[in-house]
Design a protein around this motif. Structure first.
Motif, PDB file in Angstrom:
ATOM      1  N   ASP A 182       0.841  -1.207   0.000  1.00 45.30           N
ATOM      2  CA  ASP A 182       0.000   0.000   0.000  1.00 45.30           C
ATOM      3  C   ASP A 182       0.872   1.252   0.000  1.00 45.30           C
ATOM      4  O   ASP A 182       0.627   2.201  -0.739  1.00 45.30           O
ATOM      5  N   ALA A 183       1.915   1.218   0.858  1.00 46.27           N
ATOM      6  CA  ALA A 183       2.775   2.401   0.990  1.00 46.27           C
ATOM      7  C   ALA A 183       3.495   2.685  -0.327  1.00 46.27           C
ATOM      8  O   ALA A 183       3.547   3.830  -0.782  1.00 46.27           O
ATOM      9  N   ALA A 184       4.033   1.623  -0.949  1.00 44.96           N
ATOM     10  CA  ALA A 184       4.755   1.819  -2.205  1.00 44.96           C
ATOM     11  C   ALA A 184       3.813   2.382  -3.272  1.00 44.96           C
ATOM     12  O   ALA A 184       4.178   3.290  -4.030  1.00 44.96           O
ATOM     13  N   MET A 185       2.598   1.842  -3.291  1.00 45.51           N
ATOM     14  CA  MET A 185       1.615   2.332  -4.273  1.00 45.51           C
ATOM     15  C   MET A 185       1.285   3.793  -3.990  1.00 45.51           C
ATOM     16  O   MET A 185       1.217   4.622  -4.894  1.00 45.51           O
ATOM     17  N   ASP A 186       1.091   4.097  -2.701  1.00 42.71           N
ATOM     18  CA  ASP A 186       0.757   5.456  -2.297  1.00 42.71           C
ATOM     19  C   ASP A 186       1.869   6.433  -2.662  1.00 42.71           C
ATOM     20  O   ASP A 186       1.613   7.585  -2.997  1.00 42.71           O
ATOM     21  N   LEU A 187       3.120   5.958  -2.606  1.00 46.24           N
ATOM     22  CA  LEU A 187       4.253   6.826  -2.920  1.00 46.24           C
ATOM     23  C   LEU A 187       4.499   6.923  -4.421  1.00 46.24           C
ATOM     24  O   LEU A 187       5.430   7.581  -4.861  1.00 46.24           O
ATOM     25  N   GLY A 188       3.663   6.229  -5.197  1.00 51.92           N
ATOM     26  CA  GLY A 188       3.709   6.447  -6.636  1.00 51.92           C
ATOM     27  C   GLY A 188       4.281   5.313  -7.462  1.00 51.92           C
ATOM     28  O   GLY A 188       4.490   5.479  -8.655  1.00 51.92           O
ATOM     29  N   ALA A 189       4.559   4.158  -6.839  1.00 47.03           N
ATOM     30  CA  ALA A 189       5.186   3.076  -7.585  1.00 47.03           C
ATOM     31  C   ALA A 189       4.147   2.287  -8.384  1.00 47.03           C
ATOM     32  O   ALA A 189       3.039   2.070  -7.914  1.00 47.03           O
TER      33      ALA A 189
END
Lengths: 359, 287
Positions: free
Chosen positions: B187-194
């Motif tokens: 979730d965090a990686a997706m949220d950071l734009g990955a």
């Protein structure tokens, strides 16, 4: 300064199978504010945050940032960033790599990244930890890394999902002050979710109270505290006395209610009807105690006996039994608390301090 | 103060004595004997206690040993590569895509391990052999006229059986490793734009390093000494060092057998050290 809406949600519903997690949320968030969404677990506050972040999509309803609809955009196309309950730092990376992650993904050049990382680590005061692995940091330091990792992207809206949950009380209190400072200096809009009412009051500019998938009350934290609009809000935020009353007489701007044989006067702008059942909420700190009967007229005055006292350091909580056998809680600053159990006392409060609440 | 320290040290030595004895008697002493024998002249049936490096000279000069060594490494690397290519997606599916199924099916993946090793190797004969299932199938659908022999008694057969042998040992470490990655990291990686691919590269792959290291130590390195599989299904192109060592030892040419064993041991150790150098000791125990 006119308040400018940065985020707007319109009638957001979210269903997980049969369960309705959100039941029509209409929320306006103002630019630059720190809004706390407060509610018990299962109230839907985290779901709402994940929907704003784009990690979940609403069953129906719309979300706007600066007037542009973002309801169905994936997370990486929204100007939001989220700080997770368990922080979700990348365990295989250093502080630098964690903080730089979002910029690296975007293919920003190395010297720009280096400069931004330095700036942001300066802001959260952990520049000296730049090359450490995040798994080697303390809870409070990890907290700062998580904030830096999100803030470096300069999101319009920073979303924080109970990020202090795992820390001990003392550290949380320190971080509350730090968070307010970082919010002030970063200057963007924060939405902070918590179930801890004390945290909500400390951190927030405004508080939104949620329960059962509904946004029950939202407003300036003083207003929410002093003018709770429901029994739930009155009980959830702070301590209160709730009296179940029946409306007797209605005057132009105040009412007279009957409470188990006693009469309570209360100011009210709300539309109430004779013989209606209501609650009256009065915060323990608004009630005064005196051994002699006060003479003022705009007061509710009752006679009672002190049952018990609980010493809390700077203040004392008295339990007082009134003549109608009901028990009322009163807090008094310790320096004024010279009563003992068994003492006969008079309780009084200003009629504009009680709040009538519909069932 | 000093006394306390000394007695603590004494206690440590005494309590670690059983382990030291166990490892010495069962591992180091045999290895030292092996090393000693490897420096004796190549005689049949006897060990003549004269120091010579003749065996090692022939290992390093006779090209047949090189060929078999390269063959061994090639087979093991091919098997490891295929194991990871097959095992990782299965583990990923069970650990991250269909988690409910993963918990149920993992046991069934492990059951074959409980069947005797030799029986499993022989079972492959029934499938890959000259009159085996695969040839009958190819003949019956008319793809070939007479049975093919390339499947059996070849390096391909060794790779296939190695894969079958070791697949559970590849899936389980990957599975355990992947299950342990918190959803919030994704979730965090997706949220950071990955993007999905970027998440795979920056989060998933680095975090399965411990599994890869486990697999190298559990599968690749032991396979270098594999003897039964190449012996039973390898034929000429599937010849491995283990088979050669066995030939010398069962032919009572102890000295050259010992030298080859030691040679293999050094290669194994070197590979282990290289892996540890790349991944770091920590990866063995924790993330």
């Amino acid at each position: 300064m006119p308040k400018e809406i940065v985020l707007k949600t319109v009638d957001i519903w979210k269903k997980f199978g049969e369960v309705e997690a959100l039941k029509g949320i209409n929320l306006d968030v103002y630019r630059g504010e720190l809004l706390v969404l407060l509610g018990p677990s299962g109230s839907g506050k985290s779901t709402l945050l994940r929907i704003i972040a784009g990690l979940e999509y609403p069953t129906s309803g719309k979300i706007y940032i600066d007037g542009d609809e973002i309801t169905n955009l994936p997370p990486y196309k929204r100007d939001t960033s989220m700080i997770f309950q368990n922080l979700a730092l990348f365990p295989h990376m250093t502080v630098y790599d964690n903080v730089a992650y979002g910029l690296k993904i975007r293919g920003i050049s190395k010297d720009v990244i280096d400069r931004r990382v330095d700036e942001i680590l300066e802001l959260v005061k952990i520049k000296h930890l730049k090359d450490r692995r995040v798994t080697k940091l303390s809870g409070g330091q990890q907290q700062r890394v998580a904030i830096a990792r999100s803030l470096i992207l300069n999101p319009k809206i920073l979303l924080l999902d109970e990020p202090l949950g795992a820390l001990d009380l003392k550290l949380r209190k320190e971080l509350h002050i730090e968070l307010r400072r970082i919010h002030r200096e970063a200057g963007n809009t924060w939405i902070f979710v918590t179930h801890d009412q004390e945290e909500a009051l400390t951190l927030s500019d405004r508080i939104g109270v949620m329960n059962n998938g509904l946004l029950i009350q939202i407003g300036d934290k003083w207003d929410v505290y002093e003018q709770p609009n429901t029994k739930f809000v009155a009980e959830f935020i702070g301590e209160t006395n709730l009296f179940k009353c029946r409306v007797k007489n209605i005057y132009s701007n105040k009412i007279l209610a009957e409470w188990k044989g006693l009469e309570i006067k209360v100011k009210s702008d709300r539309r109430l009807y004779p013989e209606e059942d209501i609650y009256i909420s009065i915060r323990p700190e608004y009630i005064g105690i005196s051994s002699e009967k006060p003479l003022e007229s705009e007061l509710n005055i009752f006679h009672g006996t002190i049952l018990d006292e609980v010493f809390k350091g700077s203040y004392v909580i008295y339990s007082i039994r009134l003549d109608n056998n009901e028990v009322v809680k009163v807090t008094v600053l310790s320096k004024d608390a010279d009563y003992d159990p068994g003492d006969n006392v008079y309780l009084y409060w200003r009629i504009d301090k009680g709040v009538p609440i519909k069932e | 103060m000093n006394n306390g320290l000394d007695s603590r040290r004494l206690k440590n030595i005494v309590s670690s004595l059983p382990t030291i004895l166990y490892i010495s008697i069962l591992f180091y002493i045999p290895i030292i004997i092996l090393l000693a024998i490897s420096f004796t002249p190549p005689r049949k049936f006897i060990v003549e206690w004269v120091f010579t490096i003749e065996n090692y000279i022939s290992i390093f000069t006779n090209p047949i040993y090189y060929r078999i060594l390269l063959n061994t490494i090639w087979i093991v690397l091919a098997a490891t590569f295929m194991l990871i290519v097959i095992g990782f997606p299965i583990a990923y599916y069970l650990a991250r895509v269909n988690r409910g199924l993963g918990a149920k099916i993992l046991y069934f993946l492990i059951i074959p391990v409980e069947v005797n090793y030799l029986i499993r190797v022989y079972a492959w004969k029934v499938i890959l052999g000259e009159n085996g299932f695969l040839n009958l199938l190819l003949i019956s659908i008319g793809l070939v006229e007479k049975p093919l022999t390339i499947f059996f008694y070849s390096w391909i057969a060794v790779v296939i059986v190695l894969i079958h042998e070791w697949l559970p040992y590849v899936i389980v470490p990957f599975y355990v490793n992947l299950v342990g990655i918190k959803d919030e990291l994704y979730d965090a990686a997706m949220d950071l734009g990955a993007s999905r691919l970027q998440i795979f590269r920056t989060v998933t792959l680095p975090l399965v390093k411990p599994a890869i290291l486990t697999i190298v130590f559990l599968v690749t390195i032991p396979s270098l000494g594999e003897f039964a599989i190449p012996y039973l299904v390898g034929g000429q192109s599937g010849l491995m060092l283990g088979v050669l060592i066995d030939r010398y030892l069962s032919g009572f040419q102890l000295a050259i057998g010992a030298a080859l064993s030691f040679f293999l041991l050094v290669i194994t150790l070197a590979l282990s050290l290289v892996m540890i150098k790349i991944f770091g000791y920590e990866a063995l125990y924790s993330r």
